[in-house]
Design an enzyme around this catalytic site. Structure first.
Site, PDB file in Angstrom:
ATOM      1  N   GLU A  34       0.873  -1.367   0.191  1.00  0.00           N
ATOM      2  CA  GLU A  34       0.083   0.001  -0.145  1.00  0.00           C
ATOM      3  C   GLU A  34       0.828   1.197   0.054  1.00  0.00           C
ATOM      4  O   GLU A  34       1.644   1.314   0.964  1.00  0.00           O
ATOM      5  CB  GLU A  34      -0.899  -0.127   1.168  1.00  0.00           C
ATOM      6  N   GLY A  54       3.523   2.404  10.935  1.00  0.00           N
ATOM      7  CA  GLY A  54       3.247   1.468  12.277  1.00  0.00           C
ATOM      8  C   GLY A  54       3.056  -0.022  11.833  1.00  0.00           C
ATOM      9  O   GLY A  54       3.621  -0.759  12.482  1.00  0.00           O
ATOM     10  N   ALA A  55       2.193  -0.135  10.807  1.00  0.00           N
ATOM     11  CA  ALA A  55       1.803  -1.482  10.379  1.00  0.00           C
ATOM     12  C   ALA A  55       1.141  -1.541   9.188  1.00  0.00           C
ATOM     13  O   ALA A  55       0.611  -0.451   8.726  1.00  0.00           O
ATOM     14  CB  ALA A  55       1.045  -2.279  11.547  1.00  0.00           C
ATOM     15  N   GLU A  57      -2.422  -3.689   7.242  1.00  0.00           N
ATOM     16  CA  GLU A  57      -3.306  -4.982   7.352  1.00  0.00           C
ATOM     17  C   GLU A  57      -3.094  -5.864   6.061  1.00  0.00           C
ATOM     18  O   GLU A  57      -4.426  -6.245   6.080  1.00  0.00           O
ATOM     19  CB  GLU A  57      -4.509  -4.007   7.430  1.00  0.00           C
ATOM     20  N   ASN A  58      -2.334  -6.357   5.432  1.00  0.00           N
ATOM     21  CA  ASN A  58      -2.336  -7.017   4.513  1.00  0.00           C
ATOM     22  C   ASN A  58      -3.512  -8.419   4.856  1.00  0.00           C
ATOM     23  O   ASN A  58      -3.088  -8.809   5.967  1.00  0.00           O
ATOM     24  CB  ASN A  58      -0.991  -7.980   4.295  1.00  0.00           C
ATOM     25  N   HIS A  70      -6.348  -1.647  15.225  1.00  0.00           N
ATOM     26  CA  HIS A  70      -6.578  -0.998  14.009  1.00  0.00           C
ATOM     27  C   HIS A  70      -6.427  -1.788  13.039  1.00  0.00           C
ATOM     28  O   HIS A  70      -7.232  -1.932  12.024  1.00  0.00           O
ATOM     29  CB  HIS A  70      -5.599   0.303  14.075  1.00  0.00           C
ATOM     30  N   GLU A  71      -5.149  -2.631  12.893  1.00  0.00           N
ATOM     31  CA  GLU A  71      -5.105  -3.334  11.590  1.00  0.00           C
ATOM     32  C   GLU A  71      -5.838  -4.499  11.760  1.00  0.00           C
ATOM     33  O   GLU A  71      -6.596  -4.954  10.600  1.00  0.00           O
ATOM     34  CB  GLU A  71      -3.701  -4.033  11.744  1.00  0.00           C
ATOM     35  N   GLU A  83      -9.641   4.598   6.448  1.00  0.00           N
ATOM     36  CA  GLU A  83      -8.612   4.873   7.440  1.00  0.00           C
ATOM     37  C   GLU A  83      -9.584   5.805   8.533  1.00  0.00           C
ATOM     38  O   GLU A  83      -9.442   5.426   9.760  1.00  0.00           O
ATOM     39  CB  GLU A  83      -7.614   5.660   6.843  1.00  0.00           C
TER      40      GLU A  83
END
Ligand code: B3K
Ligand code: ZN
Length: 865
Positions: A120, A259-260, A262-263, A295-296, A318
């Site tokens: 992303e 931060g991370a 979400e795949n 969140h993810e 988001e």
């Protein structure tokens, strides 16, 4: 000459020319020569004979159409256009890439020997040629081939096969049962320690949970695992959403831009957002980890199952997911403290963005580099816009809206309008005017005038909405403006208007409107925009007594905090106006008195007390001035801190002693540590042997929250033990760069003229690495954000330091460079000398050869406003 980067516009959106099915991706991993073969069935949406695929930094080997070698194509630096194609065909493309030289941390790269991906927004095109856009949803079958000594070869979905490849290498095959856009693709390969657990969904399915971390870090994973399980349970209970795969994996890597990510089924995380134990992580880190893991996870529905039609709609996933993670943290912990955090982020960062050259709507309309739009506006203001809908609809109707949204759009790529339509249709509430929030930018102001009529015992509020100068929307916004009226005893007065009970939320839909409340026995104190019910600025001439009244008596903790912030800000403004020469400035006796009694409140959450007695942060206060009086503010902050320490010494000492905790992570222990830290921060400013003992004792604790509190306090106070504690920390933690980030950040706040040389010398520290975004942000990011005296030095050396680094980073990692340029964006808010100094650094950056699109877009905007 470099060609000018081209902007893309929302208004130009066109549906994709082809659909893609049965994507088979085979990746043979090698540090410098990874081979990627992608094979898929393409069908033209209308009868077009051309297909333009995205691809960047790829070494093309071959193209086959329907099994035949194909040469009828045109290649550019960013695309591959195939010509004269049939309507339906299989396309097989082979290309190679070099993960080890990919320092942009986008596409496929190596992080400390492990292969990982970040796709992303537009990173998949750095892996292979594809229709790399979120509205092309495809099923994936992925084969990973690698040397035998790499034990874990991971991708999205379920592992359906593994074994030995004919030449002695290993392979695994992964099938994702859910169609997904390319930005959710992930591949990870490496040697890790794994924490395994399971979660049983409410329908009784068992989900395997796995957290992969660098060897030796297993003891730092339980908190992330607990957070994940909490998130899974919470989403079932509050949003009625259940996980949809048999496995959920999280991999922590050290080199990561955000931060991370979400795949689908395989989240990749910045190790800073996973690893925690009491020795290495602060209570704040624990909180951040919980919220990011949540969140993810929440993206699995809001983002992955229903995704964005195009990147202009980023806030669709988001804004909504930030709202969901905020609610998760608030339901699990303190709602008031979470609201304070969220509002602080808005006022500190989003308002600044909104008033600067990068101001944009939560749904941007023009973008050069998409990575530049993962902003506080899209994320945090986006969440505030969702929260306003929640306020207007109420929880029950909001959840009905969510249900309808999923019923209509599961498996689709949709727009923000689709979301609002589902909310409106499910609740029956008209949200047409409300939709303007997706187009407007520049923070709106609500101007308030009040009047009290003694004879009629009525109180009237006149509200007037004023749009920022640059706001493209001139029609009135639909603003939920929550209010509360307090009587002289601090009780909430029931609101009655036109003889009827009135809900506390005024719906302001006109440019200006009046609201009168009856049965008000004496002049009330109004609480305005209660709970920050809309992302606006309130303009109202509060008397300082009114603020103190709210601070002391309001029932809402959040409201008390806002009043404290306003009261402090007023005092600072007053001090700026009266500051002259070496005359001291001081906080008023009434505020000091209020602070004293707050510290002594026995039934109040200690974490809240800690927030109530802190001065507002420098950036929030700066926003009140034009130009920002940097030197004066730095001076006033010092004087105010010392005054609080001196005049509240006995209260702070008493509260410090009463904060008992024994290193556990319960809410009450966290709160006690928070208040202890604040007390210590002030007390360190005084010469006092007992305090020195406390500082030394805390610095030796096996608890990072306490240890860091002591270090921050001595650093800020330039205390005699400061040097000693700083070097002890270095010696103790040199083996752990993630912990050393806290140390780099502390060093960055050095408040004397040696700061610049110190930072430069730390570039050579064994833990420092310019290609690691965490390190760079800890040291230089923190310097530019949290050391106003040195960053804004009048000799320009602070600006030069940042610009030097940005120029280096431009070549290493443009995304990180672009994030780090933020402190320069608001250059017009400073005095003419500083403006000129920053401007010349921006011009220096603009003239760099091969300036990335990321930096170009921001620097160009900054210079041409
Ligand atoms: N969606 C990712 C962010 C991707 C950023 C790309 N530059 C993390 C998140 O918001 O959950
Ligand atoms: Zn997100």
């Amino acid at each position: 000459m470099q060609s000018q980067p081209q902007a893309k516009y929302l208004k130009d959106y066109q549906a994709p020319s082809h659909t893609v099915t049965n994507l088979e991706l085979t990746v043979e991993l090698d540090p410098t020569d990874t081979k990627v073969v992608s094979k898929a069935l393409y069908s033209a949406a209308q009868s077009v004979s051309e297909l333009c695929l995205d691809g960047v930094e790829l070494n093309l080997i071959s193209v086959k159409v329907n099994g035949q070698l194909f040469k009828d194509f045109v290649q550019t630096e960013t695309s591959l256009t195939l010509k004269n194609l049939p309507n339906e065909f299989t396309l097989e493309i082979e290309n190679t890439i070099s993960p080890s030289t990919n320092t942009s941390l986008e596409g496929l790269y190596l992080s400390e020997g492990a292969y990982c991906t970040q796709c992303e927004a537009e990173g998949f095109r750095k892996i292979t040629y594809f229709l790399d856009r979120p509205d092309v949803l495809t099923d994936y079958l992925v084969t990973i081939i690698a040397d035998k000594d790499i034990p874990y070869l991971l991708s999205n979905g379920n592992k359906i096969e593994e074994g030995n490849w004919p030449d002695g290498r290993r392979f695994t095959k992964w099938q994702d049962p859910h169609k997904k856009p390319s930005y959710l693709f992930a591949l990870v390969a490496g040697d890790f320690d794994v924490l395994r657990d399971t979660f049983v969904t409410r329908s009784g399915r068992e989900v395997a949970l796995e957290i992969f971390v660098d060897k030796g870090n297993l003891d730092k994973t339980p908190h992330a695992m607990a957070s994940l399980k909490n998130a899974m349970k919470w989403d079932e209970e509050r949003f009625d959403l259940e996980y949809d795969l048999d496995i959920y994996m999280i991999v922590a890597v050290d080199f990561f831009n955000m931060g991370a990510m979400e795949n689908k089924g395989l989240n990749v995380f910045n190790s800073a957002c996973v690893l925690a134990n009491q020795q290495t992580a602060t209570d704040r880190d624990y909180h951040t980890i919980e919220s990011i893991v949540g969140h993810e996870y929440f993206h699995n529905w809001t983002g992955n199952r229903v995704t964005c039609r195009d990147w202009f709609q980023l806030s669709l996933k988001e804004g909504l997911t930030v709202f969901r993670d905020q609610e998760f943290s608030s339901d699990l912990g303190s709602r008031a403290l979470n609201r304070i955090d969220a509002v602080m982020a808005m006022k500190t960062h989003q308002f600044a963005e909104d008033s600067g050259p990068m101001a944009h709507p939560i749904r941007p309309e023009k973008v050069i580099e998409m990575n530049n739009f993962y902003t506080v506006t899209v994320y945090n203001k986006g969440a505030e816009v969702i929260r306003m809908m929640h306020t207007l609809l109420g929880e029950a109707n909001f959840q009905k809206g969510m249900k309808l949204y999923f019923e209509r759009h599961d498996g689709q790529a949709v727009t923000c309008d689709d979301f609002v339509a589902a909310m409106g249709d499910a609740s029956g509430k008209c949200l047409e005017q409300f939709k303007l929030w997706y187009r407007q930018f520049g923070t709106p102001t609500v101007q308030v005038e009040t009047s009290y009529n003694v004879e009629q015992q009525t109180f009237t509020l006149k509200l007037n909405q004023i749009h920022a100068e640059n706001d493209p929307v001139s029609e009135p916004l639909h603003i939920p403006f929550a209010i509360e009226l307090l009587d002289t005893a601090g009780n909430t007065i029931p609101l009655i208007s036109n003889g009827k009970d009135f809900d506390a939320v005024i719906e302001l839909k006109e440019i200006s409107a009046e609201f009168t409340f009856e049965n008000i026995l004496s002049k009330p104190t109004p609480v305005l925009l209660e709970n920050f019910s809309a992302p606006c600025v309130v303009s109202y001439d509060y008397e300082s007594e009114e603020l103190i009244h709210i601070l002391r008596h309001a029932s809402s903790d959040f409201t008390r905090w806002e009043a404290a912030q306003r009261a402090f800000t007023m005092e600072i403004q007053h001090a700026v106006n009266t500051l002259s020469g070496s005359n001291p400035v001081s906080i008023s006796d009434t505020l000091i008195k209020a602070l004293k009694s707050i510290i002594a409140e026995e039934n109040t959450d200690k974490a809240l007390i800690s927030e109530l007695i802190k001065l507002p942060n420098f950036d929030t206060v700066s926003a009140e001035f034009s130009p920002v009086p940097v030197t004066e503010l730095v001076d006033i902050y010092k004087q105010f801190e010392l005054q609080i320490a001196t005049q509240l010494q006995s209260e702070l000492t008493a509260v410090y002693k009463s904060c008992l905790e024994s290193g556990e992570i319960s809410a009450s222990a966290v709160a006690a540590r928070s208040l202890k830290a604040t007390a210590l921060y002030y007390l360190a400013l005084l010469e006092n042997d007992e305090v020195t003992d406390w500082l030394l004792a805390n610095s030796q604790q096996d608890n990072m929250t306490l240890k860091l509190a002591a270090l921050k306090a001595v650093k800020n106070a330039d205390h005699e033990v400061s040097e000693q504690l700083i070097s002890q920390f270095d010696a103790q933690w040199r083996h752990d760069p993630l912990v050393m980030d806290k140390w780099f950040a502390l060093q960055a706040t050095t408040d004397n003229d040696s700061a610049i040389d110190l930072i430069k010398s730390l570039y050579d520290h064994p833990c420092f690495d310019k290609s690691n975004p965490n390190r760079v942000r800890a040291l230089v990011g923190q310097f530019a954000r949290s050391n106003p005296a040195q960053f804004h030095r009048i000799d320009g050396k602070g600006y030069e330091l940042l610009a030097d680094l940005l120029i280096e980073l431009n070549a290493i990692n443009p995304q990180n460079a672009s994030r780090m340029v933020t402190p320069f964006m608001s250059w017009k808010r400073y005095d003419p000398t500083r403006q000129q100094l920053i401007k010349s650094q921006l011009e220096r950056i603009a003239s760099v050869d091969n300036l990335s699109d990321d930096l170009y877009e921001k620097v160009d905007k900054a210079l041409n406003v």
